[in-house]
Design a protein around this motif. Structure first.
Motif, PDB file in Angstrom:
ATOM      1  N   PRO A   1       0.844  -1.194   0.000  1.00  0.00           N
ATOM      2  CA  PRO A   1       0.000   0.000   0.000  1.00  0.00           C
ATOM      3  C   PRO A   1       0.882   1.248   0.000  1.00  0.00           C
ATOM      4  CG  PRO A   1      -0.596  -1.471   1.813  1.00  0.00           C
ATOM      5  CD  PRO A   1       0.636  -2.020   1.186  1.00  0.00           C
TER       6      PRO A   1
ATOM      7  N   LEU B   1       0.962   5.397   0.790  1.00  0.00           N
ATOM      8  CA  LEU B   1       0.330   6.531   1.463  1.00  0.00           C
ATOM      9  C   LEU B   1       1.018   7.803   1.015  1.00  0.00           C
ATOM     10  CD1 LEU B   1      -1.473   7.935   3.608  1.00  0.00           C
ATOM     11  CD2 LEU B   1       0.253   7.286   5.316  1.00  0.00           C
TER      12      LEU B   1
ATOM     13  N   CYS C   1      -7.323   2.212   6.968  1.00  0.00           N
ATOM     14  CA  CYS C   1      -6.437   1.046   6.979  1.00  0.00           C
ATOM     15  C   CYS C   1      -7.224  -0.247   6.793  1.00  0.00           C
ATOM     16  CB  CYS C   1      -5.623   1.010   8.270  1.00  0.00           C
ATOM     17  SG  CYS C   1      -4.372   2.310   8.365  1.00  0.00           S
TER      18      CYS C   1
ATOM     19  N   ARG D   1      -6.430  -2.770   3.743  1.00  0.00           N
ATOM     20  CA  ARG D   1      -6.110  -4.193   3.952  1.00  0.00           C
ATOM     21  C   ARG D   1      -7.037  -5.081   3.132  1.00  0.00           C
ATOM     22  NH1 ARG D   1      -5.502  -2.610   9.206  1.00  0.00           N
ATOM     23  NH2 ARG D   1      -7.540  -3.464   9.765  1.00  0.00           N
TER      24      ARG D   1
ATOM     25  N   TYR E   1      -0.783   4.352  11.178  1.00  0.00           N
ATOM     26  CA  TYR E   1      -0.682   3.790   9.821  1.00  0.00           C
ATOM     27  C   TYR E   1       0.336   2.658   9.782  1.00  0.00           C
ATOM     28  CZ  TYR E   1      -3.539   7.220   7.301  1.00  0.00           C
ATOM     29  OH  TYR E   1      -4.580   7.971   6.809  1.00  0.00           O
ATOM     30  N   ARG E   2       1.509   2.884  10.337  1.00  0.00           N
ATOM     31  CA  ARG E   2       2.567   1.860  10.296  1.00  0.00           C
ATOM     32  C   ARG E   2       2.155   0.598  11.055  1.00  0.00           C
ATOM     33  NH1 ARG E   2       6.478   3.031   6.414  1.00  0.00           N
ATOM     34  NH2 ARG E   2       7.263   5.135   6.702  1.00  0.00           N
TER      35      ARG E   2
ATOM     36  N   LEU F   1      -0.837  -1.087   8.805  1.00  0.00           N
ATOM     37  CA  LEU F   1      -0.539  -1.478   7.420  1.00  0.00           C
ATOM     38  C   LEU F   1       0.942  -1.824   7.273  1.00  0.00           C
ATOM     39  CD1 LEU F   1      -2.566   1.141   5.326  1.00  0.00           C
ATOM     40  CD2 LEU F   1      -3.046  -1.308   5.587  1.00  0.00           C
TER      41      LEU F   1
ATOM     42  N   LEU G   1       3.708  -0.653   4.492  1.00  0.00           N
ATOM     43  CA  LEU G   1       3.230   0.591   3.901  1.00  0.00           C
ATOM     44  C   LEU G   1       4.403   1.444   3.411  1.00  0.00           C
ATOM     45  CD1 LEU G   1       0.765   2.570   3.534  1.00  0.00           C
ATOM     46  CD2 LEU G   1       1.382   3.479   5.784  1.00  0.00           C
TER      47      LEU G   1
END
Length: 171
Positions: A4, A6, A66, A70, A93-94, A97, A100
């Motif tokens: 993914p 970002l 997220c 996913r 976020y980390r 995901l 990422l």
């Protein structure tokens, strides 16, 4: 399958525009514009800087984004997220995901103001300035920083595509 992606950066850096154009150029891809996810809260909506309620809604927006990302990845769909990330939300976020790739689009304030005047008004000038200043402090790690002030939209998409694919940027 691509990890993914970002895109973050100050308002008017081209996060949403770049995300949509990049996803549209792939055979199968989705865009999660996290502002759209946050605006699903209609009654009682609060901006991220609006105290505890704003921070709560910001966190719920990240969590929901997220979850969507996913599910897309699990279905074999490439996904690009777009959000103004803070040090606090970067951690979320980390955690949510793994793998990422985070790309910060960097833009001078005067260019951000110019671009902001060309689109519907979502922020006051003071909010734009404050968010730009907060982003410039860059208090969280990203995988790549891309200066976009001198890039047109096509060049910006191409540069992000190169970073996402692991190829050296063109030009």
């Amino acid at each position: 399958m691509r990890a993914p992606l970002l895109l973050t950066g100050p308002p008017a850096a081209g996060k949403s525009t770049t995300a949509r154009a990049l996803a549209a150029s792939l055979p199968l891809a989705a865009v999660v514009d996290v502002d759209d996810v946050r605006h699903l809260v209609v009654a009682g909506h609060a901006a991220p800087w609006d105290g505890d309620r704003g921070r709560l809604q910001q966190d719920v927006g990240v969590d929901n984004a997220c979850d969507l990302a996913r599910r897309f990845v699990a279905a074999g769909i490439a996904v690009v997220l777009a959000d103004v990330v803070t040090a606090r939300t970067a951690v979320r976020y980390r955690e949510r995901l793994p793998g990422l790739l985070v790309v910060r689009l960097r833009l001078p304030l005067d260019e951000a103001r110019r671009r902001a005047r060309l689109r519907p008004v979502h922020l006051t000038e003071q909010e734009l300035d404050d968010l730009h200043l907060a982003d410039a402090k860059g208090a969280f790690p990203v995988d790549h920083v891309l200066d976009v002030g001198g890039l047109d939209p096509v060049q910006q998409v191409d540069a992000v595509r190169s970073l996402w694919s692991g190829e050296p940027p063109v030009g």
